[in-house]
Each structure stands twice: as structure tokens, then as C-alpha cells.
Design an enzyme around this catalytic site. Structure first.
Site, PDB file in Angstrom:
ATOM      1  N   ASP A 186      20.389  -7.711  35.869  1.00 12.37           N
ATOM      2  CA  ASP A 186      20.120  -7.609  37.300  1.00 12.37           C
ATOM      3  C   ASP A 186      20.021  -9.014  37.882  1.00 12.37           C
ATOM      4  OD1 ASP A 186      20.036  -4.855  37.036  1.00 12.37           O
ATOM      5  OD2 ASP A 186      17.873  -4.805  36.748  1.00 12.37           O
ATOM      6  N   SER A 240      12.675   0.387  35.293  1.00 12.28           N
ATOM      7  CA  SER A 240      12.907   1.336  36.380  1.00 12.28           C
ATOM      8  C   SER A 240      12.104   1.005  37.642  1.00 12.28           C
ATOM      9  CB  SER A 240      12.593   2.779  35.937  1.00 12.28           C
ATOM     10  OG  SER A 240      13.513   3.194  34.957  1.00 12.28           O
ATOM     11  N   GLU A 296       8.786   5.854  31.686  1.00  8.40           N
ATOM     12  CA  GLU A 296      10.162   6.219  32.040  1.00  8.40           C
ATOM     13  C   GLU A 296      10.631   7.478  31.311  1.00  8.40           C
ATOM     14  OE1 GLU A 296      12.842   2.632  32.607  1.00  8.40           O
ATOM     15  OE2 GLU A 296      11.243   1.749  31.418  1.00  8.40           O
ATOM     16  N   GLU A 324      16.397  -9.868  35.250  1.00  2.77           N
ATOM     17  CA  GLU A 324      16.049  -9.293  33.949  1.00  2.77           C
ATOM     18  C   GLU A 324      17.300  -8.737  33.293  1.00  2.77           C
ATOM     19  OE1 GLU A 324      14.128  -5.210  34.044  1.00  2.77           O
ATOM     20  OE2 GLU A 324      13.665  -5.908  36.067  1.00  2.77           O
ATOM     21  N   ASN A 379      18.383  -5.378  30.763  1.00  2.00           N
ATOM     22  CA  ASN A 379      17.948  -4.078  30.236  1.00  2.00           C
ATOM     23  C   ASN A 379      18.788  -3.737  29.010  1.00  2.00           C
ATOM     24  OD1 ASN A 379      16.236  -2.963  32.732  1.00  2.00           O
ATOM     25  ND2 ASN A 379      18.042  -4.001  33.506  1.00  2.00           N
ATOM     26  N   ARG A 401      22.523  -4.274  30.602  1.00  2.00           N
ATOM     27  CA  ARG A 401      22.761  -4.422  32.045  1.00  2.00           C
ATOM     28  C   ARG A 401      21.869  -5.530  32.575  1.00  2.00           C
ATOM     29  NH1 ARG A 401      20.080  -0.414  34.631  1.00  2.00           N
ATOM     30  NH2 ARG A 401      18.855  -1.944  35.781  1.00  2.00           N
ATOM     31  N   TYR A 433      16.864   6.539  41.296  1.00  2.00           N
ATOM     32  CA  TYR A 433      17.000   7.838  40.643  1.00  2.00           C
ATOM     33  C   TYR A 433      16.938   9.050  41.557  1.00  2.00           C
ATOM     34  CZ  TYR A 433      16.084   4.921  36.586  1.00  2.00           C
ATOM     35  OH  TYR A 433      16.149   3.946  35.633  1.00  2.00           O
ATOM     36  N   GLY A 445      19.799   3.083  32.067  1.00  2.00           N
ATOM     37  CA  GLY A 445      19.855   4.505  32.378  1.00  2.00           C
ATOM     38  C   GLY A 445      21.253   5.079  32.219  1.00  2.00           C
TER      39      GLY A 445
END
Length: 314
Positions: free
Chosen positions: A261, A154, A26, A274, A276, A259, A220, A280
Site C-alpha cells: 500500500d 484491514s 479479521e 505497509e 500485506n 500487496r 469490504y 484479502g
């Protein structure tokens, strides 16, 4: 949401090193995130400078005066507890979660096992290490399935599969990124992402993409990804989603920001995917979007993340 904002004089943070780049898969995303964070800190009056976490990292950490580190390293080497451990050994406070939470959240399999032990909903799964494992997972879980490297972010190395041959091929491809490969039941329904900041849950974001799933390109690159704020749920279901996300973060030991998901199936049930610990921070990223919905611009968000590091004792 004003409680989220930092009220400190920017000079109170001292000399801040923004750690970004690194060597993970990443890296390119981290370079963009780090540049944005560094610019925001400097424009706010913080004495900040950037360090690309390359082979010269140890030299830079020992030769520079650093009062605090802002970690914007995505993936291995920055999000998995190793950088956090290095900074603790060096006596440098840092943003985000500590060693244990960072290492745990980076390991999708063990995160799921913790959630399962607490009765939190997460899709059924199996670990793949051979063709035989693939065939057993197909028999036990059915199709469709989603294949993931256990320690990447990602959406790198991920693939949706609908048959045994596809599953074996996807396992082999994911194995190029990680020796441990996870396969999960595919949850058909809308996806949501929920940011947390300083112990508060920010407005959830509903995601939509014409891609098979919310993959690297959708995250992205693509301009056709849909972001719904408000997320489209009624008030009761949105609160249920926020409460579940808070419990998921508490189980892992999250600090500062993160964050989560989450998928929702056709019956309305939520499923944790998951968490994070260094999300990002690019122009396509989700935490800045959620922060804007909570009344924080990008600079205020970055300062709030940095401020939280002074309260956690990292």
C-alpha cells in the site's frame, strides 16, 4: 503474463488444506477469503478441503493427511509468522512468505524501520504508549495524523486525527486492539495498492473513496469505492511505483504473493505504508482485481499462489 500461471497438473499439489477463519479481528474477512479460495481450488480439480483455525487446529493438522497448506488467515495467528512456524514444525509446505517476512510485515513499526534503513520513503512516525507520547507526537509531527494499531490489518482500529484530544482518544481506541500503537504523518493525495505474484509486480490499482481514508467499510462493504486500472499515472510514474513496491517487498523478504500500500503526495512523491503477506481474497479484494488486469482469472490466481509454494521451499 503467462509466466505467472501454474502449468502443473492440479493433482500434483496433493491434498491441500485451506487454512482460514482463525481468531483475529479479521476473522470474518478470512472466512470469506477462504471460502472463495477453497471453491476455486476444488473447481480446478485440486484435492482441497478447509480448516477453520480454531481451538481444534492442532488436532486437525495431526489427524488429517495434508501435503500442502494454503494460508488465507488474515491478521494475527496466520499472517504474523506463528502459523508459518507451526507448519514448518509439522513439515507441511505452505503458501506465501516464510516466518521472518511474515512476522516483520505484520509489525508496521519494524517494517518502517527496515525501509528507513535502506532509504525507502515511508511517512514520519512515532510510537504511542501514553498521553505524553501523544502530545510529543503532535508537537513533532504536526497534524493531520493517522493512528494505527501496529499489528492489525484491514484498517482495523485506524483513525485520522486533527487535534491533540482526538489523537489521545484515537490512541486509547487503537490500544484496545494492540499494546503498540503507531501514529504517522497524514499524506494528502491518491492511494495505490500494488500486488506481487511469483516475483512479478502486477498492474497497480488507484483507489478512491468518499470516506476519510480507505477504511474497513470502504474495503469490504461499500459499493462506492473506486478502483482505477490503469491506475491513472503516466508510464514513467507507474514504473517508478512498481519499482518501489518491488524494493519494498525485497527488503522484507516476501515470497509467493503480497500487496503493498502506497500513498502519493501532492508533489508526486510516493510513500510506503505497509506490505500485506496474506491479502484479502473476497469479492471486494484487490489482488484478484490486479490479477485480472494481468490476464489471470481467480482460479488461475489461486493456482499460481499454490504453485509458488512448491518453488520457494516453504
Amino acid at each position: 503474463m503467462t509466466v505467472l500461471q501454474s502449468t502443473r497438473d492440479p493433482q500434483a499439489f496433493g491434498r491441500v488444506a485451506v487454512l482460514y477463519g482463525g481468531k483475529s479481528a479479521e476473522r470474518e474477512v478470512s472466512l470469506k477469503s477462504g471460502a472463495a479460495v477453497l471453491a476455486a481450488l476444488q473447481s480446478a480439480g485440486v484435492d482441497a478441503f478447509g480448516i477453520d483455525a480454531d481451538d481444534q487446529l492442532l488436532t486437525r493438522l495431526s489427524s488429517e493427511r495434508i501435503d500442502r497448506a494454503f494460508i488465507v488467515l488474515h491478521g494475527r495467528g496466520g499472517e504474523d509468522g506463528s502459523m508459518q512456524g507451526l507448519l514448518e514444525c509439522a513439515g507441511i509446505p505452505y503458501t506465501g512468505s516464510g516466518i521472518l517476512a511474515s512476522a516483520l510485515a505484520m509489525d508496521k513499526l519494524r517494517t518502517k524501520q527496515v525501509w528507513q534503513s535502506l532509504g525507502l520513503p515511508t511517512p514520519r512516525h512515532a510510537v504511542l504508549a501514553s498521553e505524553a507520547d501523544c502530545r510529543a507526537a503532535a508537537d513533532g509531527l504536526g497534524f493531520p495524523l493517522i493512528v494505527k494499531p501496529a499489528h492489525e490489518g484491514s484498517s482495523i482500529g485506524m483513525a485520522k486525527v486533527v487535534g491533540v484530544d482526538e489523537l489521545i482518544a484515537a490512541w486509547r481506541a487503537a490500544s484496545l486492539y494492540d499494546s503498540q500503537v503507531l501514529v504517522e504523518q497524514w499524506i494528502q493525495g491518491p492511494e495505490f495498492t500494488i500486488a506481487t505474484l511469483r516475483g512479478k509486480v502486477l498492474p497497480p490499482i488507484g483507489l478512491g473513496t468518499p470516506h476519510t481514508f480507505y477504511d474497513y467499510d470502504a474495503k469490504y462493504v461499500a459499493n462506492d469505492t473506486q478502483y482505477r486500472i490503469p491506475c491513472g499515472l503516466d508510464a514513467a510514474k507507474e514504473q517508478e511505483l512498481k519499482d518501489l513496491s518491488a524494493r519494498a517487498c525485497e527488503a522484507v523478504g516476501i515470497q509467493g504473493w503480497a500487496r503493498v500500500d502506497v500513498m502519493q503526495d501532492n508533489s508526486g512523491a510516493f510513500w510506503l505504508l505497509e506490505v500485506n503477506t496474506v491479502p484479502g481474497m473476497t469479492d471486494h479484494s484487490l489482488v484478484p482485481m490486479a490479477a485480472r488486469a494481468a490476464g489471470l482469472d481467480f482460479q488461475q490466481l489461486v493456482l499460481a499462489i499454490l504453485d509458488a509454494s512448491m518453488a520457494t521451499g516453504n
